[in-house]
Design a protein around this motif. Sequence first.
Motif, PDB file in Angstrom:
ATOM      1  N   UNK A  22      -3.346   7.842  -7.513  1.00  0.00           N
ATOM      2  CA  UNK A  22      -3.055   7.779  -6.084  1.00  0.00           C
ATOM      3  C   UNK A  22      -4.030   6.793  -5.451  1.00  0.00           C
ATOM      4  N   UNK A  23      -3.666   6.243  -4.307  1.00  0.00           N
ATOM      5  CA  UNK A  23      -4.576   5.297  -3.675  1.00  0.00           C
ATOM      6  C   UNK A  23      -5.531   6.050  -2.749  1.00  0.00           C
ATOM      7  N   UNK A  24      -6.227   5.300  -1.885  1.00  0.00           N
ATOM      8  CA  UNK A  24      -7.273   5.902  -1.062  1.00  0.00           C
ATOM      9  C   UNK A  24      -6.817   6.230   0.355  1.00  0.00           C
ATOM     10  N   UNK A  25      -5.563   6.589   0.508  1.00  0.00           N
ATOM     11  CA  UNK A  25      -5.101   7.050   1.807  1.00  0.00           C
ATOM     12  C   UNK A  25      -5.949   8.262   2.218  1.00  0.00           C
ATOM     13  N   UNK A  26      -6.298   8.369   3.505  1.00  0.00           N
ATOM     14  CA  UNK A  26      -7.139   9.491   3.952  1.00  0.00           C
ATOM     15  C   UNK A  26      -6.609  10.866   3.554  1.00  0.00           C
ATOM     16  N   UNK A  45       0.794  -1.207   0.000  1.00  0.00           N
ATOM     17  CA  UNK A  45       0.000   0.000   0.000  1.00  0.00           C
ATOM     18  C   UNK A  45       0.839   1.274   0.000  1.00  0.00           C
ATOM     19  N   UNK A  46       0.338   2.329   0.689  1.00  0.00           N
ATOM     20  CA  UNK A  46       0.935   3.644   0.499  1.00  0.00           C
ATOM     21  C   UNK A  46       2.168   3.896   1.333  1.00  0.00           C
ATOM     22  N   UNK A  47       2.236   3.289   2.517  1.00  0.00           N
ATOM     23  CA  UNK A  47       3.356   3.619   3.381  1.00  0.00           C
ATOM     24  C   UNK A  47       4.026   2.372   3.914  1.00  0.00           C
ATOM     25  N   UNK A  48       4.504   1.509   3.030  1.00  0.00           N
ATOM     26  CA  UNK A  48       5.162   0.306   3.514  1.00  0.00           C
ATOM     27  C   UNK A  48       6.553   0.608   4.030  1.00  0.00           C
ATOM     28  N   UNK A  49       7.064  -0.264   4.868  1.00  0.00           N
ATOM     29  CA  UNK A  49       8.442  -0.162   5.320  1.00  0.00           C
ATOM     30  C   UNK A  49       9.274  -1.188   4.570  1.00  0.00           C
ATOM     31  N   UNK A  91     -10.435  18.492   1.861  1.00  0.00           N
ATOM     32  CA  UNK A  91      -9.564  19.601   1.456  1.00  0.00           C
ATOM     33  C   UNK A  91      -8.683  19.214   0.273  1.00  0.00           C
ATOM     34  N   UNK A  92      -8.183  17.963   0.263  1.00  0.00           N
ATOM     35  CA  UNK A  92      -7.345  17.519  -0.856  1.00  0.00           C
ATOM     36  C   UNK A  92      -8.176  17.386  -2.125  1.00  0.00           C
ATOM     37  N   UNK A  93      -9.389  16.853  -2.007  1.00  0.00           N
ATOM     38  CA  UNK A  93     -10.265  16.708  -3.174  1.00  0.00           C
ATOM     39  C   UNK A  93     -10.576  18.073  -3.777  1.00  0.00           C
ATOM     40  N   UNK A  94     -10.841  19.046  -2.919  1.00  0.00           N
ATOM     41  CA  UNK A  94     -11.119  20.402  -3.408  1.00  0.00           C
ATOM     42  C   UNK A  94      -9.880  21.021  -4.036  1.00  0.00           C
ATOM     43  N   UNK A 124      -7.756  12.658 -11.381  1.00  0.00           N
ATOM     44  CA  UNK A 124      -7.215  11.470 -10.716  1.00  0.00           C
ATOM     45  C   UNK A 124      -7.896  10.204 -11.217  1.00  0.00           C
ATOM     46  N   UNK A 125      -7.157   9.126 -11.166  1.00  0.00           N
ATOM     47  CA  UNK A 125      -7.670   7.828 -11.594  1.00  0.00           C
ATOM     48  C   UNK A 125      -8.489   7.211 -10.470  1.00  0.00           C
ATOM     49  N   UNK A 126      -9.686   6.735 -10.795  1.00  0.00           N
ATOM     50  CA  UNK A 126     -10.520   6.077  -9.785  1.00  0.00           C
ATOM     51  C   UNK A 126      -9.809   4.822  -9.295  1.00  0.00           C
ATOM     52  N   UNK A 127      -9.826   4.619  -7.992  1.00  0.00           N
ATOM     53  CA  UNK A 127      -9.047   3.524  -7.391  1.00  0.00           C
ATOM     54  C   UNK A 127      -9.898   2.799  -6.356  1.00  0.00           C
TER      55      UNK A 127
END
Length: 225
Positions: free
Chosen positions: A128-132, A38-42, A138-141, A150-153
């Motif tokens: 981008x993925x669906x990270x909050x 996902x978005x923040x792997x280690x 605010x980000x959507x706006x 953006x690409x639907x995910x």
Amino acid sequence: MEQWRTFPGVAGRPKLPQERSDNSSRRSQKTPQQHPKNCRPHLPQLRSVSHYVWRKSNTAFQKKNIIPTVKYGGGSVMVWGSFAASGPGRLAVINGTMNSAVYQKILKENVWPSVCDLKLKRTWVLQQDNDPKHTSKSTSEWLKKNKMKTLEWPSQSPDLNPIEMLWHDLKKVVHARKPSNVAELQQFCKDEWAKIAPQRCNRLIASYRKHLIAVVAAKGGPTSY
């Protein structure tokens, strides 16, 4: 395409061999690894080789039986990166806590410059993925205001983002350079990201259709990709 990723730094304490009851035995040191997801792997620790030590019982803390680490201590680097079929985009180092405001600042300072650098046409789409932080109001706006499509995910999906392969490549080459502190880790990440060949990026995009077909055939299960 975009993504952000955390790169753990070097370990900050000595690694000691585990002790067994026999007088002479083989000792193995292995660094734990976590699978990128996902978005923040280690990613695996930079010091990830196995070490073997022959020693007698009750000698674990003798200097000759201790595997030292670098004196600079621990640390990690969080980065944001992007790429397209024509090559890698910008790589940004993220300092502090990641939130919607920080994410929007990263997009503002890096997306359009990357689009220009890569000479993308007006039909480009941001993935981008669906990270909050990506889907917040605010980000959507902000994305709408700045005319970034953006690409639907899907909310629950396999690791379909092809940038995962580039993160894997980056991890390997940075690991090989053996950074000894956070400053070096940051610089090595930037250096190696800029060296990614456009041909590598193009192949990832060209093979994406096969990747999707394989995922569908496996009903969302593991694939060779």
